[in-house]
Design an enzyme around this catalytic site. Structure first.
Site, PDB file in Angstrom:
ATOM      1  N   ASP A  29      72.142  87.720  16.070  1.00  0.00           N
ATOM      2  CA  ASP A  29      72.993  86.603  15.656  1.00  0.00           C
ATOM      3  C   ASP A  29      73.444  86.823  14.204  1.00  0.00           C
ATOM      4  O   ASP A  29      72.661  87.244  13.356  1.00  0.00           O
ATOM      5  CB  ASP A  29      72.227  85.282  15.780  1.00  0.00           C
ATOM      6  CG  ASP A  29      73.159  84.072  15.714  1.00  0.00           C
ATOM      7  OD1 ASP A  29      73.338  83.400  16.750  1.00  0.00           O
ATOM      8  OD2 ASP A  29      73.722  83.807  14.623  1.00  0.00           O
ATOM      9  N   ILE A  30      74.704  86.516  13.919  1.00  0.00           N
ATOM     10  CA  ILE A  30      75.262  86.758  12.590  1.00  0.00           C
ATOM     11  C   ILE A  30      74.678  85.796  11.544  1.00  0.00           C
ATOM     12  O   ILE A  30      74.703  86.084  10.346  1.00  0.00           O
ATOM     13  CB  ILE A  30      76.806  86.642  12.648  1.00  0.00           C
ATOM     14  CG1 ILE A  30      77.467  87.426  11.520  1.00  0.00           C
ATOM     15  CG2 ILE A  30      77.261  85.184  12.655  1.00  0.00           C
ATOM     16  CD1 ILE A  30      78.971  87.593  11.689  1.00  0.00           C
ATOM     17  N   ASN A  86      72.679  76.401  24.743  1.00  0.00           N
ATOM     18  CA  ASN A  86      73.353  75.141  24.429  1.00  0.00           C
ATOM     19  C   ASN A  86      74.551  74.943  25.349  1.00  0.00           C
ATOM     20  O   ASN A  86      75.265  75.901  25.653  1.00  0.00           O
ATOM     21  CB  ASN A  86      73.834  75.156  22.973  1.00  0.00           C
ATOM     22  CG  ASN A  86      72.687  75.187  21.984  1.00  0.00           C
ATOM     23  OD1 ASN A  86      71.668  74.532  22.191  1.00  0.00           O
ATOM     24  ND2 ASN A  86      72.837  75.950  20.907  1.00  0.00           N
ATOM     25  N   GLN A  93      77.053  73.677  21.188  1.00  0.00           N
ATOM     26  CA  GLN A  93      77.706  74.920  21.626  1.00  0.00           C
ATOM     27  C   GLN A  93      78.999  75.123  20.843  1.00  0.00           C
ATOM     28  O   GLN A  93      79.851  74.232  20.790  1.00  0.00           O
ATOM     29  CB  GLN A  93      78.002  74.887  23.133  1.00  0.00           C
ATOM     30  CG  GLN A  93      78.545  76.231  23.635  1.00  0.00           C
ATOM     31  CD  GLN A  93      78.766  76.268  25.153  1.00  0.00           C
ATOM     32  OE1 GLN A  93      78.590  75.263  25.852  1.00  0.00           O
ATOM     33  NE2 GLN A  93      79.153  77.434  25.658  1.00  0.00           N
ATOM     34  N   HIS A  99      75.454  82.095  26.324  1.00  0.00           N
ATOM     35  CA  HIS A  99      74.543  82.988  25.601  1.00  0.00           C
ATOM     36  C   HIS A  99      73.181  82.343  25.551  1.00  0.00           C
ATOM     37  O   HIS A  99      73.057  81.129  25.354  1.00  0.00           O
ATOM     38  CB  HIS A  99      75.054  83.277  24.192  1.00  0.00           C
ATOM     39  CG  HIS A  99      75.560  82.080  23.453  1.00  0.00           C
ATOM     40  ND1 HIS A  99      76.795  81.533  23.701  1.00  0.00           N
ATOM     41  CD2 HIS A  99      74.989  81.307  22.505  1.00  0.00           C
ATOM     42  CE1 HIS A  99      76.970  80.475  22.911  1.00  0.00           C
ATOM     43  NE2 HIS A  99      75.878  80.308  22.189  1.00  0.00           N
TER      44      HIS A  99
END
Ligand code: 5GP
Ligand code: ZN
Length: 113
Positions: A29-30, A86, A93, A99
């Site tokens: 995840d960024i 989510n 979300q 995801h």
């Protein structure tokens, strides 16, 4: 289709891939919310969990299995980890390609925020 995660699958946008097979991709995840925070996505575009069809059931199982493989690789399987998907606005979300968040490496609170 203008989908961020489809672009990551097509390598049009870079991501730190940690797992890939024919049907599933996983990457860092960024904006990590835990020492381990990985997103596991299907290569098939599905917008929300409400759009999962019966024909996708095996694919969803493959996502969960991929999360398990990664959790073991990262050494968080026995300690414990959390997977979250989510759905829509109130759950938070923001990317409308399903995801599975894989969180680990710290104690998780319950109930979630
Ligand atoms: P959601 O809020 O939809 O459940 O989760 C979307 C997640 O995607 C967020 O945790 C966010 O940090 C992550 N994200 C958004 N844009 C990018 C990106 O370009 N690359 C990566 N690796 N993660 C992203
Ligand atoms: Zn997509």
């Amino acid at each position: 289709m203008d989908c961020l995660f489809c672009k990551i699958i097509k390598k049009e946008i870079p991501a730190k891939t940690v797992y890939e097979d024919d049907n599933v991709l996983a990457f860092e995840d960024i904006n990590p919310q835990a020492p381990v925070h990985i997103l596991v996505i299907p290569k098939k575009h599905i917008s929300t969990s409400l759009d999962i069809k019966d024909e996708d059931n095996e694919l969803i199982g493959q996502m969960v299995q991929a999360a398990n493989v990664i959790a073991k690789e990262r050494g968080i399987a026995e300690r414990g980890f959390r997977t979250v998907m989510n759905c829509n606005k109130e759950a938070g979300q923001t990317v409308f390609h399903i995801h599975l968040h894989l969180f680990g490496g710290r104690a998780m609170n319950w109930p979630p925020g």
